[in-house]
Scaffold this motif. Sequence first.
Motif, short mmCIF file in Angstrom:
data_model
loop_
_atom_site.label_atom_id
_atom_site.label_comp_id
_atom_site.label_asym_id
_atom_site.label_seq_id
_atom_site.Cartn_x
_atom_site.Cartn_y
_atom_site.Cartn_z
N LYS A 1 66.96 8.65 32.05
CA LYS A 1 66.68 8.89 33.47
C LYS A 1 67.23 7.75 34.31
CE LYS A 1 61.97 7.10 33.17
NZ LYS A 1 60.58 7.42 33.19
N ASN A 2 67.31 8.02 35.64
CA ASN A 2 67.80 7.00 36.57
C ASN A 2 66.72 5.94 36.79
OD1 ASN A 2 70.31 8.25 37.00
ND2 ASN A 2 69.36 9.68 38.44
N GLY A 3 67.12 4.84 37.43
CA GLY A 3 66.15 3.80 37.77
C GLY A 3 66.14 2.66 36.77
N TRP A 4 67.04 2.70 35.80
CA TRP A 4 67.12 1.62 34.80
C TRP A 4 68.49 0.95 34.85
CZ3 TRP A 4 63.31 0.34 30.93
CH2 TRP A 4 62.13 1.09 31.05
N GLY A 5 69.11 0.96 36.04
CA GLY A 5 70.43 0.33 36.19
C GLY A 5 71.52 1.39 36.16
N VAL A 6 72.76 0.89 36.32
CA VAL A 6 73.93 1.77 36.37
C VAL A 6 73.96 2.65 35.11
CG1 VAL A 6 76.47 1.75 36.44
CG2 VAL A 6 75.17 -0.06 37.56
N VAL B 1 75.95 4.54 32.20
CA VAL B 1 77.26 4.39 31.54
C VAL B 1 77.46 5.47 30.49
CG1 VAL B 1 77.43 1.90 31.95
CG2 VAL B 1 76.28 2.72 29.90
N ASN B 2 78.71 5.69 30.12
CA ASN B 2 79.04 6.72 29.13
C ASN B 2 78.28 6.50 27.82
OD1 ASN B 2 80.81 7.48 26.66
ND2 ASN B 2 81.58 8.77 28.34
N ASN B 3 77.61 7.56 27.36
CA ASN B 3 76.73 7.48 26.19
C ASN B 3 77.47 7.03 24.91
OD1 ASN B 3 74.03 8.40 25.02
ND2 ASN B 3 75.48 9.52 23.77
N LYS B 4 78.64 7.64 24.65
CA LYS B 4 79.36 7.31 23.41
C LYS B 4 79.85 5.87 23.40
CE LYS B 4 81.00 11.90 22.27
NZ LYS B 4 81.62 12.35 21.02
N TRP B 5 80.42 5.42 24.56
CA TRP B 5 80.90 4.04 24.64
C TRP B 5 79.73 3.06 24.56
CZ3 TRP B 5 85.32 2.29 23.38
CH2 TRP B 5 86.47 3.06 23.57
N ALA B 6 78.58 3.46 25.13
CA ALA B 6 77.40 2.60 25.04
C ALA B 6 77.01 2.41 23.58
CB ALA B 6 76.25 3.20 25.84
N MET C 1 73.79 6.83 29.65
CA MET C 1 72.54 6.08 29.43
C MET C 1 72.53 4.86 30.34
SD MET C 1 72.45 3.89 25.90
CE MET C 1 72.97 5.06 24.68
N PRO C 2 71.34 4.37 30.69
CA PRO C 2 71.27 3.21 31.59
C PRO C 2 71.84 1.97 30.91
CG PRO C 2 69.12 4.29 31.39
CD PRO C 2 70.00 4.87 30.34
N ILE C 3 72.56 1.17 31.71
CA ILE C 3 73.20 -0.03 31.15
C ILE C 3 72.16 -1.02 30.62
CG2 ILE C 3 73.35 -1.42 33.29
CD1 ILE C 3 76.34 -1.92 32.30
N SER C 4 70.95 -0.99 31.18
CA SER C 4 69.91 -1.93 30.72
C SER C 4 69.55 -1.65 29.26
CB SER C 4 68.66 -1.84 31.60
OG SER C 4 68.20 -0.51 31.65
#
Length: 249
Positions: A37-42, A44-49, A105-108
């Motif tokens: 969900k939103n609210g945890w930072g930018v 980013v692409n799930n696979k690259w994360a 997914m959130p960058i955090s």
Amino acid sequence: MISNFNLFLNIWIGFGLLTFVYLIISKIRTPYGRHSKNGWGVMVNNKWAWFWMEFPALVVMPFLSIIGPNELNPFSILLVSIWFIHYLNRVIIFPLRIKTKGKKMPISIAFSAFFFNIFNGLFNGYYVGFIMNPESIYNYNVLIGLIIFIFGMVINISSDNTLISLRKYSKGYKIPNGGLFNFVSCPNYFGEIIEWIGFLIIALSLPALSFTLWTFFNLIPRALNHHEWYKETFKNYPIKRKAVIPFVL
Ligand code: NDP
């Protein structure tokens, strides 16, 4: 030096325990995958994360084990090899196979996993390369631990495969069935926990214990979250199914 190392590790384990208690009490659903969900930072692409957050684990532990003053021996090569094989799957193969096109997914979350993997790799690699005494691989604990590790890995990968195959023809979530899914909602997490218990039985070290505990601390709350989510989402969800440990939890 070794006493400082052990002190840091004990603090690290304590931090993991606090995280576990917090996740259980707060019932916070770590926001990636189905709970994203939103609210945890930018976002980013799930696979690259997945690639970047797990990458430190793939390289840090083997690198320190190899460059440390301890000469490589069959025992340390075994530890590095099974670690490397696990992370080769997690860092390269798993992200290439998951069907999460367009998901973020959130960058955090990616950052916290990234730093966890740096620390975990540092502790385990430093131990093997700089501290560990040479051990024989011809010990019962090595054989038993290796069998348990392989058993856990088979459960983990085959369960991830089942989940990935649920998106063969359509997007979204379905009720997984077959194999250990008939007993628990998250056999992939069950397999992962077994794997690192196996690693601990082989290594019999504080860093390996720390990793096993952290895996438990991370995956038990997440499995409980997934289990609740399945029951909320699918009215026909099998009621006898447990969350992660067959017949127990
Ligand atoms: P999940 O079980 O949440 O998801 C695995 C993959 O399957 C994802 O691509 C997910 O999609 C998809 N999926 C899951 N359930 C369904 C369903 N019912 N229907 C359709 N698709 C589904 O696992 P994680 O992503 O949390 O973890 C992946 C791997 O990483 C696991 O093997 C786990 O053991 C390991 N891991 C290890 C940790 C450790 O501390 N050692 C910590 C975290 C993970 P989507 O992403 O869209 O939900």
